[in-house]
Design a protein around this motif. Structure first.
Motif, PDB file in Angstrom:
ATOM      1  N   UNK A   1       0.822  -1.201   0.232  1.00 13.80           N
ATOM      2  CA  UNK A   1       0.034   0.147   0.088  1.00 13.80           C
ATOM      3  C   UNK A   1       0.968   1.279  -0.243  1.00 13.80           C
ATOM      4  N   UNK A   2       2.061   1.062  -0.125  1.00 14.45           N
ATOM      5  CA  UNK A   2       3.124   2.227  -0.044  1.00 14.45           C
ATOM      6  C   UNK A   2       2.720   3.028   1.252  1.00 14.45           C
ATOM      7  N   UNK A   3       2.415   2.248   2.360  1.00 13.10           N
ATOM      8  CA  UNK A   3       2.134   3.099   3.377  1.00 13.10           C
ATOM      9  C   UNK A   3       2.832   2.372   4.857  1.00 13.10           C
ATOM     10  N   UNK A   4       3.791   2.639   4.769  1.00 12.53           N
ATOM     11  CA  UNK A   4       5.005   1.748   5.941  1.00 12.53           C
ATOM     12  C   UNK A   4       4.542   2.171   7.297  1.00 12.53           C
ATOM     13  N   UNK A   5       3.297   1.970   7.612  1.00 15.59           N
ATOM     14  CA  UNK A   5       3.014   1.866   9.034  1.00 15.59           C
ATOM     15  C   UNK A   5       1.854   0.975   9.478  1.00 15.59           C
ATOM     16  N   UNK A   6       1.846   0.631  10.670  1.00 13.91           N
ATOM     17  CA  UNK A   6       0.705   0.249  11.206  1.00 13.91           C
ATOM     18  C   UNK A   6       0.533   0.818  12.724  1.00 13.91           C
ATOM     19  N   UNK A   7      -0.726   0.765  13.127  1.00 15.27           N
ATOM     20  CA  UNK A   7      -1.291   1.261  14.302  1.00 15.27           C
ATOM     21  C   UNK A   7      -1.449  -0.071  15.379  1.00 15.27           C
ATOM     22  N   UNK A   8      -0.579   0.027  16.616  1.00 14.87           N
ATOM     23  CA  UNK A   8      -0.642  -1.240  17.239  1.00 14.87           C
ATOM     24  C   UNK A   8      -1.162  -0.862  18.731  1.00 14.87           C
ATOM     25  N   UNK A   9      -2.106  -1.602  19.276  1.00 13.18           N
ATOM     26  CA  UNK A   9      -2.730  -1.372  20.280  1.00 13.18           C
ATOM     27  C   UNK A   9      -2.865  -2.617  21.000  1.00 13.18           C
ATOM     28  N   UNK A  10      -2.980  -2.324  22.601  1.00 12.65           N
ATOM     29  CA  UNK A  10      -3.431  -3.403  23.357  1.00 12.65           C
ATOM     30  C   UNK A  10      -4.551  -3.104  23.981  1.00 12.65           C
ATOM     31  N   UNK A  11      -5.503  -3.999  23.957  1.00 12.62           N
ATOM     32  CA  UNK A  11      -6.789  -3.512  24.720  1.00 12.62           C
ATOM     33  C   UNK A  11      -6.665  -4.577  25.949  1.00 12.62           C
ATOM     34  N   UNK A  12      -7.277  -3.908  26.835  1.00 11.10           N
ATOM     35  CA  UNK A  12      -7.288  -4.767  28.249  1.00 11.10           C
ATOM     36  C   UNK A  12      -8.801  -4.806  28.833  1.00 11.10           C
ATOM     37  N   UNK A  13      -9.120  -5.619  29.468  1.00 17.15           N
ATOM     38  CA  UNK A  13     -10.711  -5.941  30.009  1.00 17.15           C
ATOM     39  C   UNK A  13     -10.954  -7.230  30.197  1.00 17.15           C
ATOM     40  N   UNK A  14     -12.234  -7.494  30.751  1.00 19.74           N
ATOM     41  CA  UNK A  14     -13.001  -8.688  30.662  1.00 19.74           C
ATOM     42  C   UNK A  14     -13.225  -9.315  29.292  1.00 19.74           C
TER      43      UNK A  14
END
Ligand code: ADP
Length: 166
Positions: A71-84
């Motif tokens: 995609x010629x878009x060299x990044x991702x967004x990384x997240x950690x979700x926390x909970x039940x």
């Protein structure tokens, strides 16, 4: 049960300006974000993340997908979700791996596509089990980047990052 799960908004999600929509959809879970960052993904990181897919015929294309080469878009967004029940809740909103089979109201069903080469460009990754979540969170985040000490840590001599603000 309190869990953590790794979410990646893949390069197509960023290119299509879907970050806001995706975060809004994920907020329906009422889970907490325990870490978030933008990552420039190396081939090594992509190959480690998708190590379980290495024998698939589409593996080289999958690596190009996650590194952003497709995609010629060299990044991702990384997240950690926390909970039940975090793992199941997030996977449900993401939808099936194959975007054509995913329910149309899910993230993958709404925004994913299958390329002419047959790769599922499904916008988002979410861990599929507690074991995978632990491996993936440790791969993408350092302990200091998360607001909780989710997994046991050890102290190293070098506690600071290798770059600091001047
Ligand atoms: P998930 O991402 O739903 O956990 P997998 O770990 O099995 O699924 O697959 C990793 C990624 O590889 C998928 O998100 C998708 O981008 C791609 N993929 C998986 N299976 C296929 C397939 N049969 N054909 C094309 N691409 C696939």
């Amino acid at each position: 049960m309190i869990e953590q799960t790794l979410v990646l908004i893949k390069p197509d999600g960023l290119k299509k300006s879907l970050t806001g929509n995706i975060l809004t959809r994920l907020s329906e879970t009422k889970l907490e974000i325990a870490g978030a960052k933008i990552v420039k993904v190396t081939k090594t990181l992509a190959a480690s993340h998708y190590a379980h897919m290495k024998d698939k015929p589409f593996f080289p294309e999958l690596i190009k997908y996650l590194t952003g080469e497709l995609h010629n878009r060299k990044k991702v967004m990384a997240l950690v979700y926390h909970g039940n029940n975090a793992i199941k809740l997030v996977r449900k909103i993401c939808g099936s791996t194959n975007p054509e089979k995913a329910s149309p109201t899910t993230i993958r069903g709404s925004y994913g596509r299958i390329t002419t080469k047959g790769l599922f460009e499904n916008i988002i990754h979410a861990s599929s089990s507690r074991k995978d979540a632990e491996r993936e969170i440790k791969l993408w985040f350092t302990p200091g980047e998360l607001i909780y000490k989710i997994y046991p840590v050890i102290k190293t001599k070098k506690q600071t990052e290798f770059l600091r603000w001047k």
